[in-house]
Each structure stands twice: as structure tokens, then as C-alpha cells.
Design a protein around this motif. Structure first.
Motif, PDB file in Angstrom:
ATOM      1  N   ALA A 102      37.176 -53.887  31.378  1.00  0.00           N
ATOM      2  CA  ALA A 102      36.678 -52.681  32.041  1.00  0.00           C
ATOM      3  C   ALA A 102      37.803 -52.044  32.842  1.00  0.00           C
ATOM      4  CB  ALA A 102      35.511 -53.015  32.950  1.00  0.00           C
ATOM      5  N   ASP A 103      37.815 -50.726  32.870  1.00  0.00           N
ATOM      6  CA  ASP A 103      38.812 -50.002  33.652  1.00  0.00           C
ATOM      7  C   ASP A 103      38.330 -49.728  35.073  1.00  0.00           C
ATOM      8  OD1 ASP A 103      40.810 -49.613  31.542  1.00  0.00           O
ATOM      9  OD2 ASP A 103      39.220 -48.423  30.593  1.00  0.00           O
ATOM     10  N   TYR A 104      37.018 -49.523  35.221  1.00  0.00           N
ATOM     11  CA  TYR A 104      36.426 -49.228  36.524  1.00  0.00           C
ATOM     12  C   TYR A 104      35.176 -50.068  36.708  1.00  0.00           C
ATOM     13  CZ  TYR A 104      39.454 -45.179  36.668  1.00  0.00           C
ATOM     14  OH  TYR A 104      40.552 -44.368  36.679  1.00  0.00           O
ATOM     15  N   LEU A 105      34.924 -50.408  37.965  1.00  0.00           N
ATOM     16  CA  LEU A 105      33.677 -51.051  38.349  1.00  0.00           C
ATOM     17  C   LEU A 105      33.034 -50.167  39.404  1.00  0.00           C
ATOM     18  CD1 LEU A 105      31.741 -53.490  38.213  1.00  0.00           C
ATOM     19  CD2 LEU A 105      33.058 -54.488  40.101  1.00  0.00           C
ATOM     20  N   LEU A 106      31.807 -49.744  39.123  1.00  0.00           N
ATOM     21  CA  LEU A 106      31.068 -48.888  40.045  1.00  0.00           C
ATOM     22  C   LEU A 106      29.930 -49.685  40.662  1.00  0.00           C
ATOM     23  CD1 LEU A 106      30.621 -45.759  37.719  1.00  0.00           C
ATOM     24  CD2 LEU A 106      32.567 -46.326  39.183  1.00  0.00           C
ATOM     25  N   ARG A 107      29.771 -49.569  41.951  1.00  0.00           N
ATOM     26  CA  ARG A 107      28.590 -50.125  42.620  1.00  0.00           C
ATOM     27  C   ARG A 107      27.656 -48.957  42.846  1.00  0.00           C
ATOM     28  NH1 ARG A 107      28.448 -53.011  48.555  1.00  0.00           N
ATOM     29  NH2 ARG A 107      26.296 -53.746  48.437  1.00  0.00           N
ATOM     30  N   VAL A 108      26.441 -49.074  42.331  1.00  0.00           N
ATOM     31  CA  VAL A 108      25.503 -47.958  42.407  1.00  0.00           C
ATOM     32  C   VAL A 108      24.180 -48.399  43.028  1.00  0.00           C
ATOM     33  CG1 VAL A 108      26.547 -46.849  40.381  1.00  0.00           C
ATOM     34  CG2 VAL A 108      24.519 -48.252  40.084  1.00  0.00           C
ATOM     35  N   TRP A 109      23.531 -47.466  43.673  1.00  0.00           N
ATOM     36  CA  TRP A 109      22.170 -47.633  44.185  1.00  0.00           C
ATOM     37  C   TRP A 109      21.312 -46.526  43.593  1.00  0.00           C
ATOM     38  CZ3 TRP A 109      19.938 -51.421  46.905  1.00  0.00           C
ATOM     39  CH2 TRP A 109      20.758 -52.329  47.577  1.00  0.00           C
ATOM     40  N   CYS A 110      20.169 -46.904  43.022  1.00  0.00           N
ATOM     41  CA  CYS A 110      19.248 -45.936  42.426  1.00  0.00           C
ATOM     42  C   CYS A 110      17.835 -46.202  42.910  1.00  0.00           C
ATOM     43  CB  CYS A 110      19.289 -46.030  40.895  1.00  0.00           C
ATOM     44  SG  CYS A 110      20.872 -45.559  40.177  1.00  0.00           S
ATOM     45  N   ASP A 111      16.996 -45.167  42.793  1.00  0.00           N
ATOM     46  CA  ASP A 111      15.598 -45.304  43.198  1.00  0.00           C
ATOM     47  C   ASP A 111      14.881 -46.369  42.379  1.00  0.00           C
ATOM     48  OD1 ASP A 111      16.081 -43.214  44.936  1.00  0.00           O
ATOM     49  OD2 ASP A 111      15.045 -41.721  43.713  1.00  0.00           O
ATOM     50  N   ASP A 112      15.154 -46.373  41.074  1.00  0.00           N
ATOM     51  CA  ASP A 112      14.454 -47.293  40.180  1.00  0.00           C
ATOM     52  C   ASP A 112      15.250 -47.431  38.886  1.00  0.00           C
ATOM     53  OD1 ASP A 112      13.908 -44.899  38.766  1.00  0.00           O
ATOM     54  OD2 ASP A 112      11.975 -44.672  39.758  1.00  0.00           O
ATOM     55  N   LEU A 113      14.713 -48.197  37.935  1.00  0.00           N
ATOM     56  CA  LEU A 113      15.419 -48.403  36.668  1.00  0.00           C
ATOM     57  C   LEU A 113      15.546 -47.119  35.863  1.00  0.00           C
ATOM     58  CD1 LEU A 113      14.007 -51.875  35.552  1.00  0.00           C
ATOM     59  CD2 LEU A 113      16.296 -51.346  36.426  1.00  0.00           C
ATOM     60  N   LEU A 114      14.551 -46.255  35.941  1.00  0.00           N
ATOM     61  CA  LEU A 114      14.646 -44.969  35.234  1.00  0.00           C
ATOM     62  C   LEU A 114      15.813 -44.141  35.766  1.00  0.00           C
ATOM     63  CD1 LEU A 114      10.882 -43.956  34.897  1.00  0.00           C
ATOM     64  CD2 LEU A 114      12.440 -44.675  33.074  1.00  0.00           C
ATOM     65  N   ALA A 115      15.999 -44.166  37.070  1.00  0.00           N
ATOM     66  CA  ALA A 115      17.114 -43.415  37.662  1.00  0.00           C
ATOM     67  C   ALA A 115      18.458 -44.028  37.264  1.00  0.00           C
ATOM     68  CB  ALA A 115      16.968 -43.370  39.176  1.00  0.00           C
ATOM     69  N   LEU A 116      18.531 -45.357  37.194  1.00  0.00           N
ATOM     70  CA  LEU A 116      19.759 -46.008  36.733  1.00  0.00           C
ATOM     71  C   LEU A 116      20.037 -45.631  35.283  1.00  0.00           C
ATOM     72  CD1 LEU A 116      22.143 -47.977  37.034  1.00  0.00           C
ATOM     73  CD2 LEU A 116      20.546 -49.825  36.425  1.00  0.00           C
ATOM     74  N   ASN A 117      19.014 -45.668  34.456  1.00  0.00           N
ATOM     75  CA  ASN A 117      19.170 -45.288  33.061  1.00  0.00           C
ATOM     76  C   ASN A 117      19.645 -43.837  32.938  1.00  0.00           C
ATOM     77  OD1 ASN A 117      18.846 -45.879  30.159  1.00  0.00           O
ATOM     78  ND2 ASN A 117      17.262 -44.292  30.296  1.00  0.00           N
ATOM     79  N   ALA A 118      19.073 -42.948  33.723  1.00  0.00           N
ATOM     80  CA  ALA A 118      19.468 -41.539  33.683  1.00  0.00           C
ATOM     81  C   ALA A 118      20.925 -41.373  34.114  1.00  0.00           C
ATOM     82  CB  ALA A 118      18.552 -40.704  34.580  1.00  0.00           C
ATOM     83  N   LEU A 119      21.334 -42.107  35.132  1.00  0.00           N
ATOM     84  CA  LEU A 119      22.730 -42.045  35.580  1.00  0.00           C
ATOM     85  C   LEU A 119      23.669 -42.443  34.449  1.00  0.00           C
ATOM     86  CD1 LEU A 119      24.893 -41.810  37.868  1.00  0.00           C
ATOM     87  CD2 LEU A 119      24.438 -44.232  38.319  1.00  0.00           C
ATOM     88  N   ILE A 120      23.340 -43.531  33.772  1.00  0.00           N
ATOM     89  CA  ILE A 120      24.206 -44.031  32.706  1.00  0.00           C
ATOM     90  C   ILE A 120      24.151 -43.114  31.486  1.00  0.00           C
ATOM     91  CG2 ILE A 120      24.516 -45.913  31.048  1.00  0.00           C
ATOM     92  CD1 ILE A 120      23.623 -47.809  33.377  1.00  0.00           C
ATOM     93  N   GLN A 121      22.940 -42.795  31.034  1.00  0.00           N
ATOM     94  CA  GLN A 121      22.770 -42.030  29.794  1.00  0.00           C
ATOM     95  C   GLN A 121      23.132 -40.553  29.919  1.00  0.00           C
ATOM     96  OE1 GLN A 121      22.042 -43.397  26.838  1.00  0.00           O
ATOM     97  NE2 GLN A 121      21.905 -45.417  27.781  1.00  0.00           N
ATOM     98  N   ASN A 122      22.842 -39.964  31.085  1.00  0.00           N
ATOM     99  CA  ASN A 122      23.008 -38.516  31.227  1.00  0.00           C
ATOM    100  C   ASN A 122      24.281 -38.092  31.955  1.00  0.00           C
ATOM    101  OD1 ASN A 122      20.485 -38.362  30.027  1.00  0.00           O
ATOM    102  ND2 ASN A 122      19.423 -38.225  31.983  1.00  0.00           N
ATOM    103  N   ARG A 123      24.891 -38.997  32.716  1.00  0.00           N
ATOM    104  CA  ARG A 123      26.072 -38.610  33.489  1.00  0.00           C
ATOM    105  C   ARG A 123      27.332 -39.363  33.069  1.00  0.00           C
ATOM    106  NH1 ARG A 123      25.330 -35.561  38.023  1.00  0.00           N
ATOM    107  NH2 ARG A 123      27.412 -34.963  37.383  1.00  0.00           N
ATOM    108  N   LEU A 124      27.228 -40.687  32.908  1.00  0.00           N
ATOM    109  CA  LEU A 124      28.439 -41.458  32.606  1.00  0.00           C
ATOM    110  C   LEU A 124      28.801 -41.427  31.123  1.00  0.00           C
ATOM    111  CD1 LEU A 124      27.846 -44.540  34.952  1.00  0.00           C
ATOM    112  CD2 LEU A 124      29.409 -42.609  35.309  1.00  0.00           C
ATOM    113  N   LEU A 125      27.880 -41.831  30.254  1.00  0.00           N
ATOM    114  CA  LEU A 125      28.186 -41.920  28.828  1.00  0.00           C
ATOM    115  C   LEU A 125      28.597 -40.592  28.189  1.00  0.00           C
ATOM    116  CD1 LEU A 125      25.648 -44.584  27.558  1.00  0.00           C
ATOM    117  CD2 LEU A 125      28.143 -44.759  27.593  1.00  0.00           C
ATOM    118  N   PRO A 126      27.994 -39.470  28.573  1.00  0.00           N
ATOM    119  CA  PRO A 126      28.419 -38.203  27.950  1.00  0.00           C
ATOM    120  C   PRO A 126      29.825 -37.743  28.345  1.00  0.00           C
ATOM    121  CG  PRO A 126      26.214 -37.989  28.866  1.00  0.00           C
ATOM    122  CD  PRO A 126      26.772 -39.283  29.363  1.00  0.00           C
ATOM    123  N   HIS A 127      30.387 -38.318  29.389  1.00  0.00           N
ATOM    124  CA  HIS A 127      31.706 -37.874  29.836  1.00  0.00           C
ATOM    125  C   HIS A 127      32.741 -38.207  28.758  1.00  0.00           C
ATOM    126  CE1 HIS A 127      35.376 -37.484  32.147  1.00  0.00           C
ATOM    127  NE2 HIS A 127      34.683 -36.741  32.998  1.00  0.00           N
TER     128      HIS A 127
END
Length: 151
Positions: A102-127
Motif C-alpha cells: 500500500a502507498d497510503y494508509l487512511l484512518r477514517v470515521w464514518c456514520d455507518d457501513l453504508l457511508a464507508l462503502n460510499a466513501l470507498i466506492q464513490n470517492r476513492l476508487l473513481p480517482h
């Protein structure tokens, strides 16, 4: 830095809102001596700042995760672009560059699993700079974030 400075720093790591009076009592110094030591350590940059420790659950943040990010290529443009993205994501509370897969390690806090999934699927992976993302969800934290080891 002497033993009294280290004792002062350890006390402030446990409770940063200590008054000069309380610090003085803890260090067996007058309040003004304790305040001068704290001010000197602040001026030297040893004490980089103060912040409140908030309770994530009381703020509705129920999921903590560590997210590993692997980049598509290692160049200045990808790095700058990815770090700009990270800077816009309030869920990312810390970011480290790593050796290994891994090049980066992010520590994240989300409201719930859906919010974590949205962060990964909609913000990180599309980059375009991101090749792969892998997350680990924190189940429990038996040792809370601690201060730095001193002396």
C-alpha cells in the motif's frame, strides 16, 4: 529538556487543559514557573498544539476503518492529486505514506457501513490515481490513542 519538562509533557498528554496552578502542584513548582516551562515548550514547537478528544459514538460516528490505497503510478502529479482529494474528505482523520504494497494508509470515521462503502466506492476508487483500495474495519480498540513515549 530535563526530567521536569518530560513530566510536564506527560501530564499535558493526559490532560491538556491543566491550569498553571495544577501543573505547578504536579511538578512541585510555582504556577508561574510551570507556566513559563509550558510557554517555552510551546515556543520551541515541542508542544505543537492542543485539541479536545471527542467521543465518536456520541457524534454518530459508529464505524472506524483503516483504508489502504495503492496508486496507479508513483509520480508527483498523482501524489498531489490524491492528496488534494484526501484533504477534501472530512471522514479521513489521518493519512500516512507507507512502504510495502500500500502507498497510503487512511484512518477514517464514518456514520455507518453504508457511508464507508460510499466513501470507498464513490470517492476513492473513481480517482484516476487510485489502483486498489483495501479496508479493515475496527471491531474494538482495547488501547485508546496514547501520548508519545517520553523518557
Amino acid at each position: 529538556m530535563d526530567a521536569t519538562d518530560l513530566k510536564l509533557l506527560a501530564a499535558l498528554q493526559r490532560r491538556a487543559d491543566m491550569t498553571a496552578q495544577e501543573l505547578g502542584e504536579h511538578l512541585n513548582l510555582s504556577p508561574s514557573q510551570a507556566a513559563r516551562r509550558r510557554a517555552r515548550l510551546e515556543a520551541q514547537g515541542v508542544i505543537a498544539g492542543y485539541r479536545a478528544r471527542l467521543d465518536p459514538a456520541r457524534l454518530g460516528l459508529d464505524v472506524q476503518a483503516f483504508v489502504e490505497v495503492q496508486m496507479t503510478a508513483h509520480n508527483a502529479e498523482n501524489t498531489a492529486s490524491f492528496l488534494r482529494l484526501v484533504g477534501t474528505l472530512p471522514q479521513v482523520v489521518a493519512c500516512w505514506t507507507l512502504t510495502g504494497d500500500a502507498d497510503y494508509l487512511l484512518r477514517v470515521w464514518c456514520d455507518d457501513l453504508l457511508a464507508l462503502n460510499a466513501l470507498i466506492q464513490n470517492r476513492l476508487l473513481p480517482h484516476p490515481a487510485v489502483a486498489r483500495v483495501q479496508s479493515q474495519i475496527v471491531m474494538d480498540q482495547p488501547k485508546a490513542d496514547a501520548g508519545l513515549p517520553l523518557g
